[in-house]
Write a protein that holds these residues in place. Structure first.
Motif, PDB file in Angstrom:
ATOM      1  N   SER A 185      -3.696 -23.330  10.098  1.00 47.42           N
ATOM      2  CA  SER A 185      -5.272 -22.885  10.361  1.00 47.42           C
ATOM      3  C   SER A 185      -6.122 -23.848   9.395  1.00 47.42           C
ATOM      4  N   ARG A 186      -7.097 -24.224   9.867  1.00 51.67           N
ATOM      5  CA  ARG A 186      -7.577 -25.214   8.542  1.00 51.67           C
ATOM      6  C   ARG A 186      -8.266 -24.563   7.318  1.00 51.67           C
ATOM      7  N   HIS A 187      -8.624 -23.331   7.615  1.00 49.99           N
ATOM      8  CA  HIS A 187      -8.337 -22.140   6.516  1.00 49.99           C
ATOM      9  C   HIS A 187      -7.738 -20.954   6.844  1.00 49.99           C
ATOM     10  N   PRO A 188      -6.633 -21.407   5.907  1.00 49.70           N
ATOM     11  CA  PRO A 188      -5.258 -19.756   5.980  1.00 49.70           C
ATOM     12  C   PRO A 188      -5.586 -18.718   5.072  1.00 49.70           C
TER      13      PRO A 188
ATOM     14  N   ARG B 174      -1.896 -24.109   5.620  1.00 47.58           N
ATOM     15  CA  ARG B 174      -3.238 -25.457   5.691  1.00 47.58           C
ATOM     16  C   ARG B 174      -2.191 -25.866   7.106  1.00 47.58           C
TER      17      ARG B 174
ATOM     18  N   ASP C 285      -4.319 -29.452   9.351  1.00 45.69           N
ATOM     19  CA  ASP C 285      -5.738 -29.932   9.861  1.00 45.69           C
ATOM     20  C   ASP C 285      -4.868 -31.095  10.985  1.00 45.69           C
TER      21      ASP C 285
ATOM     22  N   THR D 130      -1.136 -32.108   5.743  1.00 48.22           N
ATOM     23  CA  THR D 130      -0.621 -30.514   5.891  1.00 48.22           C
ATOM     24  C   THR D 130       0.418 -30.711   6.632  1.00 48.22           C
TER      25      THR D 130
END
Length: 276
Positions: A30-33, A39, A41, A47
């Motif tokens: 995810s974008r904010h793991p 991470r 994106d 990433t």
């Protein structure tokens, strides 16, 4: 290793949890793991290598709010194939079939890119009416849900049922190699949805019908980019014309159990949300 893109989202977090419960090595992207995730994106190719390391299968959720995700998704999927990924399960929508543009293009190309694949095409989520989703907030604070669907019906589906189909598609020994049209057990109008919300929550909720232009403006006022707001409004127009008035046996066929009803879903999720 199974990579779950969007592993903290509505279906992704359930898919990741079910895979882990069944002993499958799982990487949450995810974008904010969180500390155990990685991470990822869609818009940042730097990433991608870490996310793909030692991965054999992917649960792919498109970038949120992107009207045409194909130019962003396809280069990553081609890279995934080169990295040794054999199976991809794509989360799409009942409103989108294989086509030459948008997410439909990703759907159409998936079988070309991978020997093992599946496309999940769920109807609208029951989740839209609970928590902090716009319909849920509007129901709690204004006593109404607003749509441009008129009196047409939708086969709303529990995200947990979608996730169960996804887990089977990711892990069954025989690849599904098809698209799954996924609905709940009944098709309901927004008037009927409002009635169930009123009954279960103990608060009166009504459905207010508006036109697609007004709905797009409402979405934009809620922070949705104008192009995507118009796209969402167009989906309501399609619903009003009867595009989602259907149910399928997919959940039962794939998982062996019946999908959950909207009333049971609300009783579960709104149990502690009654006034007084």
């Amino acid at each position: 290793m199974i990579l779950v893109i969007g592993g903290t989202g509505t279906t992704g977090r359930i898919v990741a949890a079910k895979l882990a419960e069944r002993g499958h090595p799982t990487r949450i992207a995810s974008r904010h793991p969180s500390t155990e995730g990685v991470r990822f994106d869609w818009y940042d190719p730097t990433t991608h290598p870490d996310a793909l390391r030692d991965v054999r299968a992917i649960y792919a959720i498109p970038p949120v709010g992107e009207v045409d995700p194909a130019p962003i998704m396809l280069p990553f999927l081609e890279r995934a194939r080169s990295a040794g990924v054999r199976r991809v399960v794509l989360l799409s929508s009942s409103a989108i079939g294989p086509a030459g543009h948008g997410l439909g293009m990703v759907h159409a190309r998936l079988g070309e890119l991978f020997v093992q694949w599946a496309v999940l095409r769920p109807s609208w989520f029951m989740e839209n009416f609970v928590g902090e989703q716009p319909h849920a907030v509007s129901a709690r604070e204004q006593g109404e849900i607003v749509s441009a669907t008129g009196t047409a019906r939708v086969g709303f589906v529990d995200p947990a049922d979608i996730a169960e189909v996804a887990v089977r598609a990711l892990t069954d020994p025989t690849p599904h190699n098809t698209d799954h049209l996924i609905t709940g057990p009944e098709a309901l109008s927004y008037d009927e949805i409002a009635a169930v919300l009123s009954e279960v929550s103990g608060r009166p909720v009504k459905h207010r019908a508006i036109d697609p232009v007004g709905l797009a403006a409402r979405h934009t006022a809620n922070g949705i980019p104008p192009d995507f707001a118009r796209f969402l409004a167009s989906l309501d127009t399609a619903i009003a014309a009867g595009a989602e008035d259907r149910t399928t046996s997919t959940v039962a066929d794939v998982t062996g159990r019946t999908p959950r009803t909207f009333r049971d879903f609300c009783r579960d999720r709104l149990r502690g949300d009654r006034p007084g």
